[in-house]
Write a protein that holds these residues in place. Structure first.
Motif, PDB file in Angstrom:
ATOM      1  N   HIS A 318     -41.521 -22.612  -8.966  1.00  0.00           N
ATOM      2  CA  HIS A 318     -41.939 -23.845  -9.633  1.00  0.00           C
ATOM      3  C   HIS A 318     -42.879 -23.566 -10.800  1.00  0.00           C
ATOM      4  CE1 HIS A 318     -40.002 -26.884  -7.077  1.00  0.00           C
ATOM      5  NE2 HIS A 318     -40.051 -25.922  -6.154  1.00  0.00           N
ATOM      6  N   LEU A 319     -43.637 -22.478 -10.718  1.00  0.00           N
ATOM      7  CA  LEU A 319     -44.409 -22.050 -11.875  1.00  0.00           C
ATOM      8  C   LEU A 319     -43.486 -21.629 -13.017  1.00  0.00           C
ATOM      9  CD1 LEU A 319     -47.174 -19.992 -10.050  1.00  0.00           C
ATOM     10  CD2 LEU A 319     -47.566 -22.065 -11.395  1.00  0.00           C
ATOM     11  N   ALA A 320     -42.390 -20.960 -12.663  1.00  0.00           N
ATOM     12  CA  ALA A 320     -41.412 -20.565 -13.678  1.00  0.00           C
ATOM     13  C   ALA A 320     -40.745 -21.786 -14.298  1.00  0.00           C
ATOM     14  CB  ALA A 320     -40.364 -19.633 -13.069  1.00  0.00           C
ATOM     15  N   LEU A 321     -40.410 -22.757 -13.468  1.00  0.00           N
ATOM     16  CA  LEU A 321     -39.826 -23.994 -13.987  1.00  0.00           C
ATOM     17  C   LEU A 321     -40.778 -24.686 -14.950  1.00  0.00           C
ATOM     18  CD1 LEU A 321     -38.254 -25.398 -10.700  1.00  0.00           C
ATOM     19  CD2 LEU A 321     -36.989 -24.658 -12.730  1.00  0.00           C
ATOM     20  N   ARG A 322     -42.060 -24.700 -14.592  1.00  0.00           N
ATOM     21  CA  ARG A 322     -43.047 -25.316 -15.465  1.00  0.00           C
ATOM     22  C   ARG A 322     -43.153 -24.560 -16.786  1.00  0.00           C
ATOM     23  NH1 ARG A 322     -49.117 -25.759 -13.423  1.00  0.00           N
ATOM     24  NH2 ARG A 322     -49.058 -23.544 -13.975  1.00  0.00           N
TER      25      ARG A 322
END
Length: 349
Positions: A318-322
């Motif tokens: 989810h950090l990567a998605l952000r």
């Protein structure tokens, strides 16, 4: 950061935002309804081995369809080289296919518009998640991380504060089979990430080579590597070792971070919470997850309990998605969610 996210988003289709929002995610367990799975009961079957048309094989006179040896060679080579061309410039590279890296890639793969390359130096991916502690087979997962197992439909023995999977390989083989069936995922095993691509203050990809070549640079003349560009690199190289914590050790050697103190002595209760809490984008373009987090932050080791690896991997996704400017649990579902930096100061997520 906002400018970077806008730029990266432009290279992904707008449809990806809608498709990901409509997909179900077990991040923090919010989408999980079932509590546990009951053992599957076997049913009596015809003892004869049958194909998809229910026609029995004649095992006394069995014969394979003919094939030329060159066809086998061409099929393997063509498909692998096509993958190398496809993923030479990709969205996310996950370095290390242990429990954290696989969990991260699995969560990311729910967005079909994101291409994910997994780099694993070993012939056999899975890291330390093929066995439990001291080579015992059971895998212990502390609650509430068991909700991720519910999503994967992995059976377990449920206790008050934890669950037990009868064999760690059941987790690893299940998540691998579901992950590698996705059309937007490629696992490059027996491939080492020798170095990082760095432009200015940002990690922009990885430098790759065959693992056996990387292990023999000192015995041969120069053997130059290959490269794989990526918008985001997720480093899940595990704890220190010949191929462990290589991402953060390289950041230190080139001066992008100050130190890698190494993990402290075992403390399960402190360790697992710290691993998830400290999973973060350590420098622009590179997210650190799993036991590599303990190496860079000097947090305790956790021993043979695996929930933090799964949750850290999901958080890294989810950090990567952000970072890609896409919908994610940290921004969309939990606007007040915070993470801590290496100094334990609370910062906005």
């Amino acid at each position: 950061m906002a400018t970077m996210a806008t730029t990266l988003t432009s290279s992904l289709s707008s449809a990806s935002k809608q498709s990901f929002l409509e997909s179900k995610s077990s991040f923090h367990g919010s989408q999980i309804i079932s509590k546990s799975f009951q053992p599957i009961k076997s049913t009596p079957q015809n003892l004869s081995i049958t194909n998809s048309l229910s026609t029995p094989y004649d095992l006394d006179n069995f014969k394979f369809s003919p094939i030329k040896e060159s066809i086998v060679s061409r099929e393997m080579t063509r498909r692998y080289m096509t993958d190398m061309i496809t993923y030479a410039d990709t969205d996310v590279v996950v370095v290390g296919a242990g429990s954290a890296g696989l969990s991260c890639a699995y969560e990311l793969s729910k967005n079909p518009d994101i291409n994910i390359a997994i780099i694993e130096q070993s012939v056999s991916p899975g890291g330390g998640a093929w066995l439990g502690g001291q080579l015992f087979s059971a895998m212990i997962v502390r609650k509430p991380a068991h909700k991720f197992l519910d999503e994967l439909e992995i059976e377990y023995d449920e206790q008050d504060n934890y669950v037990v999977i009868k064999h760690a390989a059941l987790f690893t083989s299940t998540i691998m089979s579901k992950l590698l069936a996705k059309p937007n995922v490629k696992l490059f095993n027996a491939v080492a990430a020798e170095d990082l691509i760095v432009r200015g203050d940002r990690v922009a990809g990885v430098v790759t080579n065959w693992a056996l070549v990387s292990m023999n640079h000192d015995t041969q003349s120069c053997m130059d590597p290959n490269v794989m560009e990526a918008k985001v690199v997720v480093s899940s190289c595990g704890h220190d070792g010949p191929f462990g914590a290589t991402g953060v050790k390289r950041l230190r050697s080139i001066g992008m971070i100050e130190s890698v103190p190494g993990m402290k002595a075992l403390d399960m209760n402190a360790a697992e919470d710290a691993i998830v809490r400290l999973t973060r984008e350590i420098v622009p373009g590179m997210i650190v997850t799993g036991m590599e987090v303990a190496e860079i932050d000097g947090s305790p080791r956790m021993g043979p309990t695996f929930g933090a690896m799964m949750m850290s991997g999901q958080k890294a996704a989810h950090l990567a998605l952000r970072a890609l400017g896409l919908p994610n649990a940290l921004t969309e579902a939990q606007p007040k969610f915070v993470i801590a930096d290496a100094a334990d100061d609370i910062v906005d997520a």
